[in-house]
Motif scaffolding. Structure first.
Motif, PDB file in Angstrom:
ATOM      1  N   GLY A  92      36.635 -39.026 -69.256  1.00  0.00           N
ATOM      2  CA  GLY A  92      37.507 -37.977 -68.745  1.00  0.00           C
ATOM      3  C   GLY A  92      38.986 -38.266 -68.927  1.00  0.00           C
ATOM      4  N   LEU A  93      39.327 -39.542 -69.187  1.00  0.00           N
ATOM      5  CA  LEU A  93      40.737 -39.913 -69.399  1.00  0.00           C
ATOM      6  C   LEU A  93      41.107 -39.961 -70.882  1.00  0.00           C
ATOM      7  CD1 LEU A  93      41.304 -42.650 -66.670  1.00  0.00           C
ATOM      8  CD2 LEU A  93      41.835 -40.218 -66.582  1.00  0.00           C
ATOM      9  N   LEU A  94      40.157 -39.607 -71.756  1.00  0.00           N
ATOM     10  CA  LEU A  94      40.504 -39.482 -73.162  1.00  0.00           C
ATOM     11  C   LEU A  94      41.420 -38.286 -73.357  1.00  0.00           C
ATOM     12  CD1 LEU A  94      37.042 -40.164 -74.871  1.00  0.00           C
ATOM     13  CD2 LEU A  94      38.947 -41.758 -74.582  1.00  0.00           C
ATOM     14  N   GLU A  95      42.286 -38.394 -74.320  1.00  0.00           N
ATOM     15  CA  GLU A  95      43.250 -37.323 -74.575  1.00  0.00           C
ATOM     16  C   GLU A  95      42.740 -36.344 -75.619  1.00  0.00           C
ATOM     17  OE1 GLU A  95      47.028 -38.922 -75.646  1.00  0.00           O
ATOM     18  OE2 GLU A  95      47.410 -39.807 -73.673  1.00  0.00           O
ATOM     19  N   VAL A  96      43.042 -35.076 -75.413  1.00  0.00           N
ATOM     20  CA  VAL A  96      42.839 -34.034 -76.424  1.00  0.00           C
ATOM     21  C   VAL A  96      44.190 -33.367 -76.619  1.00  0.00           C
ATOM     22  CG1 VAL A  96      41.661 -31.889 -76.999  1.00  0.00           C
ATOM     23  CG2 VAL A  96      40.435 -33.684 -75.769  1.00  0.00           C
ATOM     24  N   PHE A  97      44.699 -33.434 -77.840  1.00  0.00           N
ATOM     25  CA  PHE A  97      46.032 -32.915 -78.159  1.00  0.00           C
ATOM     26  C   PHE A  97      47.093 -33.510 -77.238  1.00  0.00           C
ATOM     27  CE2 PHE A  97      43.309 -29.133 -79.379  1.00  0.00           C
ATOM     28  CZ  PHE A  97      43.282 -29.479 -80.735  1.00  0.00           C
ATOM     29  N   GLY A  98      46.957 -34.820 -76.986  1.00  0.00           N
ATOM     30  CA  GLY A  98      47.966 -35.535 -76.214  1.00  0.00           C
ATOM     31  C   GLY A  98      47.880 -35.369 -74.716  1.00  0.00           C
ATOM     32  N   GLU A  99      46.840 -34.697 -74.219  1.00  0.00           N
ATOM     33  CA  GLU A  99      46.692 -34.456 -72.783  1.00  0.00           C
ATOM     34  C   GLU A  99      45.313 -34.937 -72.337  1.00  0.00           C
ATOM     35  OE1 GLU A  99      47.471 -30.650 -69.861  1.00  0.00           O
ATOM     36  OE2 GLU A  99      46.300 -30.304 -71.695  1.00  0.00           O
ATOM     37  N   ARG A 100      45.285 -35.724 -71.276  1.00  0.00           N
ATOM     38  CA  ARG A 100      44.009 -36.211 -70.777  1.00  0.00           C
ATOM     39  C   ARG A 100      43.179 -35.044 -70.237  1.00  0.00           C
ATOM     40  NH1 ARG A 100      45.561 -42.069 -67.965  1.00  0.00           N
ATOM     41  NH2 ARG A 100      45.103 -43.248 -69.868  1.00  0.00           N
ATOM     42  N   MET A 101      41.871 -35.080 -70.570  1.00  0.00           N
ATOM     43  CA  MET A 101      41.013 -33.953 -70.212  1.00  0.00           C
ATOM     44  C   MET A 101      40.988 -33.700 -68.715  1.00  0.00           C
ATOM     45  SD  MET A 101      37.790 -34.018 -72.889  1.00  0.00           S
ATOM     46  CE  MET A 101      37.465 -35.778 -72.918  1.00  0.00           C
ATOM     47  N   ILE A 102      40.904 -34.744 -67.922  1.00  0.00           N
ATOM     48  CA  ILE A 102      40.839 -34.548 -66.472  1.00  0.00           C
ATOM     49  C   ILE A 102      42.153 -34.007 -65.928  1.00  0.00           C
ATOM     50  CG2 ILE A 102      41.559 -36.875 -65.752  1.00  0.00           C
ATOM     51  CD1 ILE A 102      39.316 -36.738 -63.626  1.00  0.00           C
ATOM     52  N   GLU A 103      43.263 -34.428 -66.507  1.00  0.00           N
ATOM     53  CA  GLU A 103      44.556 -33.929 -66.046  1.00  0.00           C
ATOM     54  C   GLU A 103      44.731 -32.459 -66.402  1.00  0.00           C
ATOM     55  OE1 GLU A 103      48.169 -36.097 -66.111  1.00  0.00           O
ATOM     56  OE2 GLU A 103      47.200 -37.974 -66.692  1.00  0.00           O
ATOM     57  N   ARG A 104      44.223 -32.049 -67.548  1.00  0.00           N
ATOM     58  CA  ARG A 104      44.301 -30.631 -67.910  1.00  0.00           C
ATOM     59  C   ARG A 104      43.579 -29.788 -66.860  1.00  0.00           C
ATOM     60  NH1 ARG A 104      45.354 -27.541 -72.359  1.00  0.00           N
ATOM     61  NH2 ARG A 104      44.194 -25.571 -72.550  1.00  0.00           N
ATOM     62  N   GLN A 105      42.409 -30.246 -66.426  1.00  0.00           N
ATOM     63  CA  GLN A 105      41.671 -29.484 -65.418  1.00  0.00           C
ATOM     64  C   GLN A 105      42.399 -29.487 -64.080  1.00  0.00           C
ATOM     65  OE1 GLN A 105      37.323 -29.246 -65.362  1.00  0.00           O
ATOM     66  NE2 GLN A 105      37.315 -31.096 -66.630  1.00  0.00           N
ATOM     67  N   PHE A 296      37.861 -31.681 -83.640  1.00  0.00           N
ATOM     68  CA  PHE A 296      38.698 -30.822 -82.804  1.00  0.00           C
ATOM     69  C   PHE A 296      40.151 -31.281 -82.795  1.00  0.00           C
ATOM     70  CE2 PHE A 296      40.099 -29.083 -78.650  1.00  0.00           C
ATOM     71  CZ  PHE A 296      39.725 -27.769 -78.835  1.00  0.00           C
ATOM     72  N   ASP A 297      40.350 -32.585 -82.718  1.00  0.00           N
ATOM     73  CA  ASP A 297      41.700 -33.151 -82.618  1.00  0.00           C
ATOM     74  C   ASP A 297      41.882 -34.142 -83.764  1.00  0.00           C
ATOM     75  OD1 ASP A 297      44.056 -34.448 -81.985  1.00  0.00           O
ATOM     76  OD2 ASP A 297      43.582 -34.736 -79.869  1.00  0.00           O
ATOM     77  N   ASP A 298      42.696 -33.792 -84.733  1.00  0.00           N
ATOM     78  CA  ASP A 298      42.864 -34.593 -85.947  1.00  0.00           C
ATOM     79  C   ASP A 298      43.330 -36.015 -85.661  1.00  0.00           C
ATOM     80  OD1 ASP A 298      42.031 -32.583 -87.569  1.00  0.00           O
ATOM     81  OD2 ASP A 298      44.038 -31.905 -88.141  1.00  0.00           O
ATOM     82  N   ARG A 299      43.978 -36.229 -84.529  1.00  0.00           N
ATOM     83  CA  ARG A 299      44.493 -37.561 -84.231  1.00  0.00           C
ATOM     84  C   ARG A 299      43.400 -38.612 -84.274  1.00  0.00           C
ATOM     85  NH1 ARG A 299      46.048 -39.824 -78.404  1.00  0.00           N
ATOM     86  NH2 ARG A 299      43.887 -40.463 -78.606  1.00  0.00           N
ATOM     87  N   TYR A 300      42.187 -38.235 -83.858  1.00  0.00           N
ATOM     88  CA  TYR A 300      41.097 -39.191 -83.771  1.00  0.00           C
ATOM     89  C   TYR A 300      40.503 -39.531 -85.136  1.00  0.00           C
ATOM     90  CZ  TYR A 300      41.162 -38.891 -78.708  1.00  0.00           C
ATOM     91  OH  TYR A 300      41.537 -38.966 -77.394  1.00  0.00           O
ATOM     92  N   LYS A 301      40.883 -38.797 -86.162  1.00  0.00           N
ATOM     93  CA  LYS A 301      40.334 -39.088 -87.486  1.00  0.00           C
ATOM     94  C   LYS A 301      40.869 -40.410 -88.031  1.00  0.00           C
ATOM     95  CE  LYS A 301      39.427 -34.326 -88.935  1.00  0.00           C
ATOM     96  NZ  LYS A 301      39.773 -33.256 -89.915  1.00  0.00           N
ATOM     97  N   GLU A 302      42.164 -40.646 -87.857  1.00  0.00           N
ATOM     98  CA  GLU A 302      42.760 -41.837 -88.465  1.00  0.00           C
ATOM     99  C   GLU A 302      43.489 -42.725 -87.470  1.00  0.00           C
ATOM    100  OE1 GLU A 302      41.680 -42.167 -91.221  1.00  0.00           O
ATOM    101  OE2 GLU A 302      41.281 -40.157 -91.962  1.00  0.00           O
ATOM    102  N   ASN A 303      43.743 -42.239 -86.273  1.00  0.00           N
ATOM    103  CA  ASN A 303      44.550 -43.013 -85.333  1.00  0.00           C
ATOM    104  C   ASN A 303      44.009 -42.844 -83.924  1.00  0.00           C
ATOM    105  OD1 ASN A 303      46.618 -44.550 -84.254  1.00  0.00           O
ATOM    106  ND2 ASN A 303      48.014 -42.809 -84.067  1.00  0.00           N
ATOM    107  N   SER A 304      42.851 -43.433 -83.677  1.00  0.00           N
ATOM    108  CA  SER A 304      42.198 -43.289 -82.385  1.00  0.00           C
ATOM    109  C   SER A 304      42.879 -44.103 -81.290  1.00  0.00           C
ATOM    110  CB  SER A 304      40.736 -43.741 -82.489  1.00  0.00           C
ATOM    111  OG  SER A 304      40.674 -45.133 -82.761  1.00  0.00           O
ATOM    112  N   GLY A 305      43.649 -45.120 -81.695  1.00  0.00           N
ATOM    113  CA  GLY A 305      44.250 -46.011 -80.716  1.00  0.00           C
ATOM    114  C   GLY A 305      43.282 -47.024 -80.149  1.00  0.00           C
ATOM    115  N   ASN A 306      42.081 -47.087 -80.734  1.00  0.00           N
ATOM    116  CA  ASN A 306      41.048 -47.998 -80.238  1.00  0.00           C
ATOM    117  C   ASN A 306      41.049 -49.290 -81.051  1.00  0.00           C
ATOM    118  OD1 ASN A 306      37.877 -48.822 -80.668  1.00  0.00           O
ATOM    119  ND2 ASN A 306      38.359 -48.297 -78.560  1.00  0.00           N
ATOM    120  N   VAL A 307      41.052 -50.421 -80.370  1.00  0.00           N
ATOM    121  CA  VAL A 307      41.160 -51.721 -81.033  1.00  0.00           C
ATOM    122  C   VAL A 307      39.995 -51.956 -81.992  1.00  0.00           C
ATOM    123  CG1 VAL A 307      41.186 -54.223 -80.669  1.00  0.00           C
ATOM    124  CG2 VAL A 307      42.482 -52.719 -79.140  1.00  0.00           C
ATOM    125  N   ALA A 308      38.769 -51.657 -81.542  1.00  0.00           N
ATOM    126  CA  ALA A 308      37.587 -51.924 -82.359  1.00  0.00           C
ATOM    127  C   ALA A 308      37.581 -51.077 -83.631  1.00  0.00           C
ATOM    128  CB  ALA A 308      36.321 -51.677 -81.547  1.00  0.00           C
TER     129      ALA A 308
END
Length: 593
Positions: A92-105, A296-308
């Motif tokens: 729920g704290l993952l971001e979609v278009f720079g906004e965390r899903m739970i915060e949007r709700q 849905f969100d292009d950011r996750y295609k090349e820059n997920s921000g995830n270490v692994a």
């Protein structure tokens, strides 16, 4: 459905709404809407002037019974289909278009005047604490989130649901437009239409939009998808049923929707109707996996921000979008691992678990792998970081874990261990069980203490066993130590691989048999059979005594290990109790004449 409440709600939100717009929203004919408005005027709920309809005080009073009291946001789960992102961040704290899903709700709820928000947390619960300060939410902890499905989330939020008009929301939903309201005229479940075959929960409903049946899977149908709303009447009727179901044996895997489905199928007349709330395309999103989020969100295609994912992309020299087929593995006790594909080949990425930096020397693990690499008995290592412990290895499609209850398979596993030991391979580090017990005791003491009441007595018994083994003196060789059946992999072509060498070191060979025995929860008779299988002969009395001593010491060691992990926030259920029992029971066996 209360048509007056529905009408008044729409007029409250927009007093210039036309009858045609009302008819469309309420799924009524123009004639029915016209009649309803006339009735509302005659009841003094609304007045009309200049093509506007205005709520009267009587109308507002009537509508007040339908005022939403609060929202419950379910955020306790792990989100296994979003590994490796959810190893670091709750879904729920993952971001979609720079906004965390739970915060949007939360912000959408605030926009309609709903500020009483309860978030039920579990996995990585500390990550949600900032929301208290930022949005004045309440956090409720679900202590069984890892072993019971979301029926437990509503159970632990029951006091906020009973006798209330309440939204039931999922932290990982994303709504394009705000679909919440200050007033809700009836209970509903959000739904979208899916063409073709689906494995979603399919809804059947009547002309009043009342849900008449729920089934898992179907074709060309409306399905459960997104937010839910409980009216006060529904909450009061449904929650006692859910509470009873929560305590029913066999309900651990239930969603709360299982309870609803059962009651609807049973045609429970005491349960107020739950309505379908159809949503347009591209309004509600329940992302099923990282692939859907990438689309849905292009950011996750090349820059997920995830270490692994960044590591995998670097190791294979590919963009992150080329990493496919991400899925979790059964959680290990020491590390977290997930599967992924690159160019149609499957691999495993291991992420070191919490606290492993003080439990495991990764340089020693690497040295062990290098020492046995020419034997070709381990998994194929693609990448190994001797500092962090990140590891990428080949996944063997069609492989399976050895079955500890299959005597033939365990015999083959013991044959592999014996072959390893007979090679007499040397490394520069020991697995000294006495030193490890002292070290784990220190870690436990520093992190919160040891909760076993008689630990000092058991510790003295372990010292007796260590003295006994010192007098037995035996040769050492490279031992695996973590010889649980799950670490013996039987490949599709029937080869056996021994994986995960992070505890390996120089030790007496029988310790591997002892470890395998306690990991498999063997009793004395089964442990004896395993030792005989390993030796390929009847063991001597001394060898039996060594086996029992190492089973006791190993049980004590891993019970301390589990206590430490618990002290730093990771629970393993009854594992510590079982290991501690091995320490006691097999001390007695080792001391028998």
């Amino acid at each position: 459905m209360n048509k007056y409440a529905y009408l008044l709600r729409e007029i409250f939100e927009c007093n210039t709404i036309t009858q045609r717009e009302l008819a469309q929203k309420m799924s009524l004919s123009l004639g029915s809407v016209n009649t309803l408005i006339k009735e509302a005027v005659s009841l003094n709920y609304i007045t009309k002037s200049d093509n506007k309809a205005v709520l009267t005080l009587s109308g507002l009073e009537y509508l007040s019974a339908f005022k939403v009291d609060r929202a419950i946001i379910m955020a306790a789960g792990f989100g296994s289909r979003f590994v490796p992102l959810t190893f670091e961040t709750p879904k729920g704290l993952l971001e979609v278009f720079g906004e965390r899903m739970i915060e949007r709700q939360i912000k959408q709820l605030h926009d309609v005047g709903i500020y009483d928000i309860v978030i039920v947390v579990g996995y990585l619960k500390e990550h949600f604490d900032y929301l208290i300060d930022k949005y004045n939410v309440k956090l409720v902890y679900n202590p069984v989130y890892s072993c019971k499905n979301n029926i437990s989330t509503l159970h632990y939020a029951a006091e906020y649901i009973k006798d209330s008009n309440v939204y039931i929301l999922s932290s990982d939903n994303w709504m394009r437009e705000n679909m919440y309201h200050r007033y809700e005229p009836y209970s509903w479940y959000s739904s979208i239409y899916m063409e073709g075959n689906t494995n979603e929960w399919v809804l059947k409903f009547n002309k009043k939009r009342e849900i008449t049946d729920i089934m898992v899977g179907g074709k060309d149908a409306y399905v459960m998808y997104g937010p839910v709303y409980f009216s006060k009447d529904f909450s009061n009727a449904f929650m006692p049923i859910l509470e009873k179901a929560f305590f029913t044996p066999g309900s651990d895997d239930w969603y709360w929707e299982n309870v609803l489905m059962n009651e609807i199928k049973a045609e429970n007349k005491d349960l107020p109707a739950m309505h379908i709330n159809p949503q347009p395309d591209n309004q509600v999103y329940e992302f099923e996996n990282l692939e859907e989020l990438r689309a849905f969100d292009d950011r996750y295609k090349e820059n997920s921000g995830n270490v692994a994912l960044e590591l995998i992309a670097k190791v294979f020299d590919i963009p992150q979008s080329h990493i496919k087929g991400l899925r979790t593995l059964k959680a290990g006790m020491t590390n977290k691992s997930f599967l992924f594909e690159v160019d149609n080949q499957s691999y495993i990425c291991r992420i070191p678990g919490k606290g492993t930096d003080v439990l495991i020397d990764r340089k020693h693990e690497y040295d062990s792998y290098m020492a046995v690499k020419d034997l070709h008995i381990t998994e194929k290592i693609i990448y190994f970081d001797r500092e962090s412990g990140y590891k990428i290895s080949k996944f063997y499609d069609g492989s399976r874990n050895a079955d500890p209850e299959n005597k033939e398979e365990m015999g083959r596993c013991m044959e592999l261990l014996k072959s390893l030991h007979d090679k007499n391979i040397k490394v520069d580090h020991d697995f000294d069980i006495a030193e490890r017990i002292d070290y784990y005791t220190k870690l436990c003491t520093e992190s919160g203490g040891i909760s076993f009441e008689d630990v000092s007595f058991v510790q003295k018994n372990m010292e007796i066993l260590l003295d006994m083994l010192d007098h037995m003196k035996s040769h050492k060789c490279l031992c695996h130590i973590d010889s649980v059946a799950d670490n013996f992999i039987i490949t599709a072509d029937d080869r056996i691989k021994l994986i995960d060498w992070e505890y390996a070191g120089m030790a007496e060979p029988i310790i591997d048999v002892a470890m395998c025995s306690i990991y498999s929860y063997y009793n004395k008779e089964k442990a004896n059979v395993l030792l005989e299988s390993y030796l390929q002969r009847k063991p001597t009395d001394l060898e039996y005594k060594k086996l029992y001593a190492y089973m006791a010491l190993s049980g004590y060691l891993w019970s301390l290990w589990t206590v430490y992990k618990s002290n730093i926030g990771e629970e393993f259920g009854e594992y510590s109790l079982k290991m501690y029992r091995y320490a006691k029971d097999f001390f007695a066996e080792a001391m028998r004449d």
